[in-house]
Design a protein around this motif. Sequence first.
Motif, PDB file in Angstrom:
ATOM      1  N   ILE A 203      29.070  89.092  83.866  1.00 61.21           N
ATOM      2  CA  ILE A 203      30.242  89.897  84.140  1.00 61.21           C
ATOM      3  C   ILE A 203      31.605  89.518  83.789  1.00 61.21           C
ATOM      4  N   SER A 204      31.585  87.801  84.054  1.00 62.97           N
ATOM      5  CA  SER A 204      32.919  87.135  83.820  1.00 62.97           C
ATOM      6  C   SER A 204      33.266  87.427  82.399  1.00 62.97           C
ATOM      7  N   TYR A 205      32.370  87.245  81.547  1.00 63.28           N
ATOM      8  CA  TYR A 205      32.934  87.189  80.222  1.00 63.28           C
ATOM      9  C   TYR A 205      33.525  88.455  79.863  1.00 63.28           C
ATOM     10  N   TYR A 206      33.092  89.914  80.278  1.00 62.87           N
ATOM     11  CA  TYR A 206      33.593  91.133  80.324  1.00 62.87           C
ATOM     12  C   TYR A 206      35.199  90.979  80.909  1.00 62.87           C
ATOM     13  N   HIS A 207      35.113  90.229  82.057  1.00 64.93           N
ATOM     14  CA  HIS A 207      36.344  90.406  82.570  1.00 64.93           C
ATOM     15  C   HIS A 207      37.481  89.280  81.917  1.00 64.93           C
ATOM     16  N   ASN A 208      37.037  88.274  81.285  1.00 61.66           N
ATOM     17  CA  ASN A 208      37.925  87.541  80.802  1.00 61.66           C
ATOM     18  C   ASN A 208      38.181  87.709  79.327  1.00 61.66           C
ATOM     19  N   GLN A 209      37.179  88.284  78.438  1.00 60.25           N
ATOM     20  CA  GLN A 209      37.223  88.573  77.121  1.00 60.25           C
ATOM     21  C   GLN A 209      37.482  89.965  76.674  1.00 60.25           C
ATOM     22  N   ILE A 210      36.805  90.755  77.476  1.00 57.23           N
ATOM     23  CA  ILE A 210      36.875  92.249  76.855  1.00 57.23           C
ATOM     24  C   ILE A 210      38.104  92.980  77.424  1.00 57.23           C
ATOM     25  N   LEU A 211      38.205  92.715  78.835  1.00 63.72           N
ATOM     26  CA  LEU A 211      39.250  93.520  79.523  1.00 63.72           C
ATOM     27  C   LEU A 211      40.666  93.308  78.848  1.00 63.72           C
ATOM     28  N   PRO A 212      41.056  92.103  78.581  1.00 60.67           N
ATOM     29  CA  PRO A 212      42.336  91.972  77.966  1.00 60.67           C
ATOM     30  C   PRO A 212      42.468  92.580  76.588  1.00 60.67           C
ATOM     31  N   LEU A 213      41.301  92.761  75.986  1.00 63.48           N
ATOM     32  CA  LEU A 213      41.376  93.672  74.661  1.00 63.48           C
ATOM     33  C   LEU A 213      41.687  95.321  74.843  1.00 63.48           C
ATOM     34  N   ILE A 214      40.906  95.610  76.039  1.00 61.66           N
ATOM     35  CA  ILE A 214      41.039  96.943  76.103  1.00 61.66           C
ATOM     36  C   ILE A 214      42.609  97.345  76.859  1.00 61.66           C
TER      37      ILE A 214
END
Length: 508
Positions: A203-214
């Motif tokens: 889940i940390s991957y989504y916090h660190n990589q995907i959330l900034p893109l959103i």
Amino acid sequence: MCCVEGKGNKGGIRMGVMKGRGGGGEERVEKFKSSRMKLWMIRATTSVLLWTCVVQLTAFGETWGPRVLKGWPSCFSHQDSSISVIEDKVPSVPVRVLPPKRVYKNNGYLMVSCNGGLNQMRAAICDMVTIARYLNVTLIVPELDKTSFWADPSEFQDIFYVDHFITSLRDEVRILKELPPRLKRRVEMGMVYSMPPISWSDISYYHNQILPLIQKYKVVHLNRTDTRLANNGQPLDIQKLRCRVNFSALRFTSQIEELGKRVSKLLRQNGPFIVLHLRYEMDMLAFSGCTQGCSNEEVEELTRMRYAYPWWKEKIINSDLKRKDGLCPLTPEETALILRALDIDNSYQIYIAAGEIYGGERRMASLAAAYPKVVRKETLLEPSDLRFFQNHSSQMAALDYLVSLESDIFIPTYDGNMAKVVEGHRRFLGFKQTILLDRRLLVDLIDQYNSGYLSWNKFSDAVKESHESRKGQPTKRLVIPDRPKEEDYFYANPEECLQPSYGQLSST
């Protein structure tokens, strides 16, 4: 005199005027009376018509109309009797209590396109809901795969009860059926950031990589969703939410649910039944390269299909080596031997949860001879019952899924997505028996038996002994760091949700 005459004249004039008015007034009075009579008749007629309509509507309402009409007092019956009619004819429907909406600052919108068959997409939806919740974004109802081998045109709402999906999770995450108009126009114009997330990510991957893109683009589209969240090492709340989505929020449509119950009832009326997930369809054999028992023409046909699909990466396959490694689905002939070796009573019904078996009746002959009560949904139901499911493989798979959950025993002949997800769901339902076949061991035993090295008794004893602990009992997931494909799949054994302390699936 003159004054008197003047007054008289004036009075005469007045009288003349009065007389003049009075003569015309008689006609006007008659007209006035006539008008009043007509108005009275119109009012009376209108009142009668309106009253007739009210009576008719009340009578109609007592049978078909809304409850407002039924609640009106009637001139033709006592109020108490009308209330009793209401109570008799209107069943009490329990009020559905929705969870309170979770209030959070929306970081943007997440669109997802699922890929694969029904159960691969089912697991992906659970992962995507969980990811959206922990990124504090709004999830758009997932798009289902329409371009894979099965080419099923079904939308999400054709398979799943979409309103329940949205409302049952409102205390966790906001889910919309479509983007707000302004953002929707941008997406339709191709102005959207689209990407595949990395497989088996924390889940940390989504916090660190995907959330900034959103946060940057407002909308991000994830175009692949299979196995994108790690099996292990996730916070407990993450695992529990994955379970809640899978076992509670994802319900099939009422049409699919009702037909599934009907098939299960028909089977149950005739005694115990086993669901055999006989994964021996053409696409499975072409993809895996497993051709045991196939003719030369069939081998060529399967090879052509494998090369026709560019996303099937493996092209040159040694079928014999793959089978010995336990990487091939059991054939119908091998399956018949194993069921007999496990002492499965031949009076049991065997429900085939699968598509069309490659090779047809020729390949099914051994199984049908050993177990005369082999049935399929197509033999239990009328063609009209399945009319709306034709050419919709995911809806057919949903029907098989429901029947699989209800069976006395579930036996998959290959560990594909349906086998794994049904296994996990049956564990959740109280560790219902699921026999997990050790194919690598079994093909070796079968070859020894067919070659005469093992007697039937020794063969049967070896099969039973090796599967005594492979019946879906409580167990810990096998964790293999850095090799997630080889470890136990979360959805096959969601152990975090099976212990008594985790019985409540709603998040805290």
